[in-house]
Design an enzyme around this catalytic site. Structure first.
Site, PDB file in Angstrom:
ATOM      1  CD  GLU A   1      47.201  49.177  39.270  1.00  0.00           C
ATOM      2  OE1 GLU A   1      47.456  48.630  40.367  1.00  0.00           O
ATOM      3  OE2 GLU A   1      46.244  49.816  39.101  1.00  0.00           O
TER       4      GLU A   1
ATOM      5  NE  ARG B   1      42.538  45.917  48.270  1.00  0.00           N
ATOM      6  CZ  ARG B   1      43.942  45.238  47.942  1.00  0.00           C
ATOM      7  NH1 ARG B   1      44.803  46.066  47.421  1.00  0.00           N
ATOM      8  NH2 ARG B   1      43.823  43.796  47.811  1.00  0.00           N
TER       9      ARG B   1
ATOM     10  CG  HIS C   1      21.947  49.282  32.741  1.00  0.00           C
ATOM     11  ND1 HIS C   1      21.292  48.526  31.708  1.00  0.00           N
ATOM     12  CD2 HIS C   1      23.244  49.228  32.254  1.00  0.00           C
ATOM     13  CE1 HIS C   1      22.209  48.038  30.916  1.00  0.00           C
ATOM     14  NE2 HIS C   1      23.239  48.855  30.931  1.00  0.00           N
TER      15      HIS C   1
ATOM     16  NE  ARG D   1      21.990  42.741  30.955  1.00  0.00           N
ATOM     17  CZ  ARG D   1      21.905  43.799  30.244  1.00  0.00           C
ATOM     18  NH1 ARG D   1      20.750  44.484  29.955  1.00  0.00           N
ATOM     19  NH2 ARG D   1      22.929  44.671  30.013  1.00  0.00           N
TER      20      ARG D   1
ATOM     21  CE1 TYR E   1      39.303  42.084  41.813  1.00  0.00           C
ATOM     22  CE2 TYR E   1      40.537  40.383  42.884  1.00  0.00           C
ATOM     23  CZ  TYR E   1      40.471  41.286  41.857  1.00  0.00           C
ATOM     24  OH  TYR E   1      41.667  41.934  41.484  1.00  0.00           O
TER      25      TYR E   1
ATOM     26  CG  LEU F   1      43.813  47.450  43.979  1.00  0.00           C
ATOM     27  CD1 LEU F   1      42.331  47.850  44.330  1.00  0.00           C
ATOM     28  CD2 LEU F   1      44.503  46.159  44.069  1.00  0.00           C
TER      29      LEU F   1
ATOM     30  CE  LYS G   1      42.058  42.794  45.052  1.00  0.00           C
ATOM     31  NZ  LYS G   1      42.962  42.666  43.965  1.00  0.00           N
TER      32      LYS G   1
HETATM   33  N1  PDD Z   1      45.846  41.446  42.317  1.00  0.00           N
HETATM   34  N2  PDD Z   1      47.410  46.222  40.998  1.00  0.00           N
HETATM   35  C1  PDD Z   1      46.015  45.610  40.638  1.00  0.00           C
HETATM   36  C2  PDD Z   1      45.593  45.857  39.217  1.00  0.00           C
HETATM   37  C3  PDD Z   1      45.830  44.381  41.153  1.00  0.00           C
HETATM   38  O1  PDD Z   1      44.745  43.409  40.508  1.00  0.00           O
HETATM   39  C4  PDD Z   1      46.767  43.889  42.320  1.00  0.00           C
HETATM   40  C5  PDD Z   1      46.087  42.648  43.202  1.00  0.00           C
HETATM   41  C6  PDD Z   1      47.643  44.803  42.664  1.00  0.00           C
HETATM   42  C7  PDD Z   1      48.338  44.421  44.081  1.00  0.00           C
HETATM   43  O2  PDD Z   1      47.615  44.530  45.130  1.00  0.00           O
HETATM   44  P1  PDD Z   1      47.797  43.639  46.456  1.00  0.00           P
HETATM   45  O3  PDD Z   1      49.250  43.893  47.089  1.00  0.00           O
HETATM   46  O4  PDD Z   1      46.724  43.941  47.494  1.00  0.00           O
HETATM   47  O5  PDD Z   1      47.616  42.095  45.960  1.00  0.00           O
HETATM   48  C8  PDD Z   1      47.842  45.889  42.489  1.00  0.00           C
HETATM   49  C9  PDD Z   1      45.322  40.262  43.082  1.00  0.00           C
HETATM   50  C10 PDD Z   1      46.458  39.533  43.788  1.00  0.00           C
HETATM   51  C11 PDD Z   1      44.435  39.734  41.984  1.00  0.00           C
HETATM   52  O6  PDD Z   1      43.687  40.168  41.050  1.00  0.00           O
HETATM   53  O7  PDD Z   1      44.550  38.501  41.962  1.00  0.00           O
END
Ligand code: PDD
Length: 297
Positions: A191, A66, A116, A114, A47, A216, A161
Site C-alpha cells: 500500500e 476500526r 515497558h 516509564r 488513531y 491497513l 491503526k
Molecule cells: N491514512 N494505508 C495507510 C497506511 C494509512 O495510513 C491510511 C489512512 C490508509 C487509507 O485508509 P482510509 O481509507 O481509512 O483513510 C491506508 C490516514 C488518512 C492518515 O494517516 O492520515
C-alpha cells in the site's frame, strides 16, 4: 511562559482533550499531554481519521468499528462510547465552524511512569482535533498523481491503526515531490504510506492487496470495493508486483482525505496512456456520488 498559538492555527481553534480523568473542550494551543503519556514515549496508542463534509461524517460506523478493533488489538480499554465520540466531534465541528473537516482521534494507553509493562492503573488519554479538510487539488483529480516505490520497513501488524508511524513518515518524505510512496514488501506492493494502492489489469479488473496484517484495511478501500462490486467492476484482492503495476492499464490510490485519485506514473514510468484511466474515472464518479448522497442527506 507565554503560550503562542501553533503555526497555522489560531486562538479560536478548539480541541477536545481528555487526560483520563476529565475531558474538556480547550483552546487548541493549550491542549497538552503529560511527558509520561505512553503515546509520547512508546507510541503506545492508536488513531483514526474521519472526513466530515457538509456537517456529515463519511462512513462513521466503519471508522468507529476500526477504532474499536485497533483498541482491542493493543489491549487498550476506553470508556469513550461511539455515541460520546460522535457528540464530541459534532460539538468540535460546531465550535470550530467547520462543515468540511479532517477529524483526528487519538487514544493512548495513558500516563504512567516509564516502564515497558502495561501500567495497572493508567487511564487512556483521548484527544480529538478537527482541521479544515485538505481536499486534493483540481489538477490532481483531473491529471492524476505520481508515486514512487520504496521498501516497506514497517512492522507485521499494519492492520492496526497505530500512532507509531515513523517508517511511513520517512518514506513519505523520501518520496517528495511525488504524492505518495508505494511500499514494497517481499516483492509485492502492499500500500502507500497513508493510502491504499490499486491497479487495473488487462482484463479490466481492479487488483489490490488483500486485507490482512500486511496492510491497513482502509475505510475508503472497503467502501470503494463494495461500490465497485455493485457496479459490476471486477475485483481481485491479490498482491501485485511492481512489474505488474508498470504494465497495468491504470492505477489509483484511496484514502479518507484523498478519496480516489488516479496514479499516472510510478517510478517515473507512465501507467497506461499516462492519463487517468476509464475504470478509475468510473469508480471516482461512483464514489463521489456515494459521498454526495451522504452529504446532501
Ligand atoms: N491514512 N494505508 C495507510 C497506511 C494509512 O495510513 C491510511 C489512512 C490508509 C487509507 O485508509 P482510509 O481509507 O481509512 O483513510 C491506508 C490516514 C488518512 C492518515 O494517516 O492520515
Amino acid at each position: 511562559m507565554r503560550l503562542e498559538p501553533l503555526q497555522g492555527s489560531n486562538h479560536s481553534r478548539i480541541t477536545y482533550f481528555n487526560d483520563g480523568r476529565t475531558g474538556k473542550f480547550i483552546s487548541h494551543p493549550l491542549a497538552k499531554t503529560h511527558v509520561d503519556d505512553r503515546g509520547l514515549q512508546f507510541s503506545d496508542g492508536i488513531y483514526e481519521v474521519i472526513a466530515a463534509e457538509n456537517w456529515q461524517l463519511i462512513d462513521e460506523d466503519l471508522h468507529y468499528k476500526r477504532l474499536v478493533r485497533s483498541l482491542k488489538a493493543v489491549g487498550i480499554s476506553t470508556s469513550a462510547s461511539k455515541k460520546s465520540i460522535h457528540v464530541i466531534i459534532m460539538e468540535l465541528l460546531r465550535r470550530n465552524g467547520l462543515k468540511d473537516a479532517m477529524i483526528y482521534i487519538q487514544i493512548t494507553r495513558g500516563i504512567a511512569k516509564r516502564d515497558h509493562y502495561f501500567p495497572k492503573n493508567s487511564r487512556p488519554t483521548l484527544l480529538i482535533t478537527v482541521a479544515p479538510l485538505k481536499k486534493p487539488s483540481a489538477e490532481e483529480i483531473e491529471n492524476g498523481v505520481v508515486v514512487i516505490t520504496i521498501p516497506d520497513l514497517r512492522w507485521q501488524r499494519r492492520d492496526i491503526k497505530s500512532i507509531s508511524l515513523l517508517p511511513n513518515v520517512l518514506a513519505k518524505n523520501q518520496a517528495l515531490p511525488a504524492k505518495e510512496a508505494w511500499l514494497i514488501d517481499n516483492g509485492v506492493i502492499t500500500e502507500g504510506c497513508s493510502t491504499n494502492a490499486y491497479i487495473v489489469i488487462a482484463s479490466g479488473a481492479v487488483k489490490t492487496h488483500p486485507k490482512n496484517n500486511l496492510i491497513l484495511g482502509g475505510i475508503t478501500r472497503e467502501t470503494a470495493l463494495a461500490l465497485a462490486k455493485k457496479n459490476k467492476i471486477k475485483i481481485e484482492e491479490k498482491p501485485f508486483t511492481l512489474q505488474e503495476a508498470l504494465n497495468a492499464k491504470e492505477a489509483f490510490l484511496t484514502s479518507t482525505t484523498a478519496k480516489i485519485l488516479p496514479v499516472v506514473k510510478i517510478d517515473g514510468k507512465k501507467i497506461g496512456s499516462g492519463k487517468p484511466g476509464k475504470i478509475t474515472r468510473k469508480l471516482m464518479k461512483i464514489y463521489n456520488d456515494y459521498v454526495d448522497k451522504i452529504t446532501k442527506a
